[in-house]
Design a protein around this motif. Structure first.
Motif, PDB file in Angstrom:
ATOM      1  N   ILE A  18       0.832  -1.205   0.000  1.00 28.37           N
ATOM      2  CA  ILE A  18       0.000   0.000   0.000  1.00 28.37           C
ATOM      3  C   ILE A  18       0.868   1.258   0.000  1.00 28.37           C
ATOM      4  CG2 ILE A  18      -1.600   1.364   1.410  1.00 28.37           C
ATOM      5  CD1 ILE A  18      -2.898  -1.279   2.251  1.00 28.37           C
ATOM      6  N   VAL A  19       1.908   1.273   0.827  1.00 26.51           N
ATOM      7  CA  VAL A  19       2.745   2.475   0.951  1.00 26.51           C
ATOM      8  C   VAL A  19       3.563   2.707  -0.310  1.00 26.51           C
ATOM      9  CG1 VAL A  19       4.706   3.466   2.187  1.00 26.51           C
ATOM     10  CG2 VAL A  19       2.828   2.431   3.459  1.00 26.51           C
ATOM     11  N   PHE A  20       4.238   1.691  -0.811  1.00 27.71           N
ATOM     12  CA  PHE A  20       5.132   1.867  -1.951  1.00 27.71           C
ATOM     13  C   PHE A  20       4.446   1.700  -3.294  1.00 27.71           C
ATOM     14  CE2 PHE A  20       8.136   0.705   1.441  1.00 27.71           C
ATOM     15  CZ  PHE A  20       8.941   1.821   1.374  1.00 27.71           C
ATOM     16  N   GLY A  21       3.330   1.035  -3.336  1.00 29.93           N
ATOM     17  CA  GLY A  21       2.659   0.802  -4.601  1.00 29.93           C
ATOM     18  C   GLY A  21       3.252  -0.386  -5.325  1.00 29.93           C
ATOM     19  N   SER A  22       2.423  -1.079  -6.044  1.00 31.12           N
ATOM     20  CA  SER A  22       2.879  -2.300  -6.708  1.00 31.12           C
ATOM     21  C   SER A  22       3.796  -2.010  -7.887  1.00 31.12           C
ATOM     22  CB  SER A  22       1.675  -3.122  -7.169  1.00 31.12           C
ATOM     23  OG  SER A  22       0.903  -2.366  -8.095  1.00 31.12           O
ATOM     24  N   LYS A  23       3.752  -0.798  -8.453  1.00 29.08           N
ATOM     25  CA  LYS A  23       4.619  -0.484  -9.592  1.00 29.08           C
ATOM     26  C   LYS A  23       6.052  -0.200  -9.156  1.00 29.08           C
ATOM     27  CE  LYS A  23       1.099   1.225 -12.674  1.00 29.08           C
ATOM     28  NZ  LYS A  23       0.693   2.274 -13.582  1.00 29.08           N
ATOM     29  N   LYS A  24       6.243   0.312  -7.952  1.00 34.55           N
ATOM     30  CA  LYS A  24       7.592   0.654  -7.494  1.00 34.55           C
ATOM     31  C   LYS A  24       8.315  -0.532  -6.872  1.00 34.55           C
ATOM     32  CE  LYS A  24       7.074   5.561  -6.620  1.00 34.55           C
ATOM     33  NZ  LYS A  24       7.274   6.615  -5.632  1.00 34.55           N
ATOM     34  N   LEU A  25       7.601  -1.558  -6.459  1.00 35.36           N
ATOM     35  CA  LEU A  25       8.252  -2.684  -5.781  1.00 35.36           C
ATOM     36  C   LEU A  25       9.271  -3.420  -6.649  1.00 35.36           C
ATOM     37  CD1 LEU A  25       5.425  -4.149  -3.527  1.00 35.36           C
ATOM     38  CD2 LEU A  25       7.459  -2.896  -2.852  1.00 35.36           C
ATOM     39  N   PRO A  26       8.973  -3.736  -7.924  1.00 38.00           N
ATOM     40  CA  PRO A  26      10.010  -4.414  -8.733  1.00 38.00           C
ATOM     41  C   PRO A  26      11.262  -3.558  -8.921  1.00 38.00           C
ATOM     42  CG  PRO A  26       7.875  -4.669  -9.757  1.00 38.00           C
ATOM     43  CD  PRO A  26       7.704  -3.692  -8.633  1.00 38.00           C
ATOM     44  N   ASP A  27      11.078  -2.253  -9.127  1.00 41.19           N
ATOM     45  CA  ASP A  27      12.237  -1.373  -9.282  1.00 41.19           C
ATOM     46  C   ASP A  27      13.049  -1.305  -7.995  1.00 41.19           C
ATOM     47  OD1 ASP A  27      11.504  -0.817 -11.875  1.00 41.19           O
ATOM     48  OD2 ASP A  27      10.388   1.004 -11.329  1.00 41.19           O
ATOM     49  N   THR A  28      12.351  -1.256  -6.880  1.00 42.33           N
ATOM     50  CA  THR A  28      13.037  -1.213  -5.589  1.00 42.33           C
ATOM     51  C   THR A  28      13.802  -2.509  -5.343  1.00 42.33           C
ATOM     52  OG1 THR A  28      11.283   0.212  -4.735  1.00 42.33           O
ATOM     53  CG2 THR A  28      12.701  -0.851  -3.122  1.00 42.33           C
ATOM     54  N   ALA A  29      13.184  -3.638  -5.665  1.00 45.91           N
ATOM     55  CA  ALA A  29      13.855  -4.928  -5.489  1.00 45.91           C
ATOM     56  C   ALA A  29      15.064  -5.035  -6.418  1.00 45.91           C
ATOM     57  CB  ALA A  29      12.875  -6.061  -5.748  1.00 45.91           C
ATOM     58  N   ARG A  30      14.938  -4.536  -7.641  1.00 49.16           N
ATOM     59  CA  ARG A  30      16.050  -4.574  -8.598  1.00 49.16           C
ATOM     60  C   ARG A  30      17.204  -3.708  -8.090  1.00 49.16           C
ATOM     61  NH1 ARG A  30      13.323  -2.814 -12.757  1.00 49.16           N
ATOM     62  NH2 ARG A  30      12.399  -4.850 -13.079  1.00 49.16           N
ATOM     63  N   ALA A  31      16.885  -2.522  -7.582  1.00 45.46           N
ATOM     64  CA  ALA A  31      17.930  -1.635  -7.057  1.00 45.46           C
ATOM     65  C   ALA A  31      18.600  -2.251  -5.833  1.00 45.46           C
ATOM     66  CB  ALA A  31      17.326  -0.278  -6.709  1.00 45.46           C
ATOM     67  N   LEU A  32      17.820  -2.909  -4.985  1.00 43.61           N
ATOM     68  CA  LEU A  32      18.385  -3.569  -3.814  1.00 43.61           C
ATOM     69  C   LEU A  32      19.319  -4.704  -4.226  1.00 43.61           C
ATOM     70  CD1 LEU A  32      18.453  -3.868  -0.729  1.00 43.61           C
ATOM     71  CD2 LEU A  32      16.500  -5.408  -0.938  1.00 43.61           C
ATOM     72  N   GLY A  33      18.908  -5.500  -5.214  1.00 48.20           N
ATOM     73  CA  GLY A  33      19.762  -6.582  -5.710  1.00 48.20           C
ATOM     74  C   GLY A  33      21.053  -6.057  -6.313  1.00 48.20           C
TER      75      GLY A  33
END
Length: 94
Positions: A18-33
Motif C-alpha cells: 500500500i505504501v510503496f505501490g505495486s509499480k515501485k516494488l520491482p524497481d526497488t527490489a532490482r535496485a536492492l539486488g
C-alpha cells in the motif's frame, strides 16, 4: 510471545504494498539486488587486496612496477556505472 507470527508478516507485506505501490516494488527490489551485488564485489575485492598486500609486504621490492588501474563494474552488463579506481599507495594521509 515475543516472536512475529504469520499474520503479522502478512499485515506488514500488505502495508508495504500500500505504501510503496505495486509499480515501485520491482524497481526497488532490482535496485536492492544491484546494491547487494556491488557490496559483494567490493568486499571480495577488499579481501583480495588484503591478501595481496600481505604477500607484497613480505616481498617488498621498491623497483617493481606499480599495478595498472583497475575498473570495478557494478553489475554484469552495467557499463554505465563502471569506474576506474586508484590503488592505495603505501603512505597513508589523513
Amino acid at each position: 510471545m515475543g516472536g512475529i507470527g504469520a499474520w503479522q508478516l502478512v499485515i506488514i507485506a500488505v502495508l508495504v504494498v500500500i505504501v510503496f505501490g505495486s509499480k515501485k516494488l520491482p524497481d526497488t527490489a532490482r535496485a536492492l539486488g544491484k546494491s547487494l551485488r556491488i557490496l559483494k564485489s567490493e568486499t571480495s575485492a577488499l579481501r583480495k587486496d588484503g591478501d595481496s598486500a600481505e604477500a607484497q609486504s613480505a616481498q617488498h621490492d621498491p623497483a617493481a612496477p606499480q599495478p595498472a588501474t583497475r575498473t570495478i563494474q557494478a553489475a554484469p552488463g552495467d557499463v554505465g556505472s563502471a569506474r576506474p579506481v586508484e590503488e592505495p599507495r603505501g603512505n597513508a594521509q589523513g
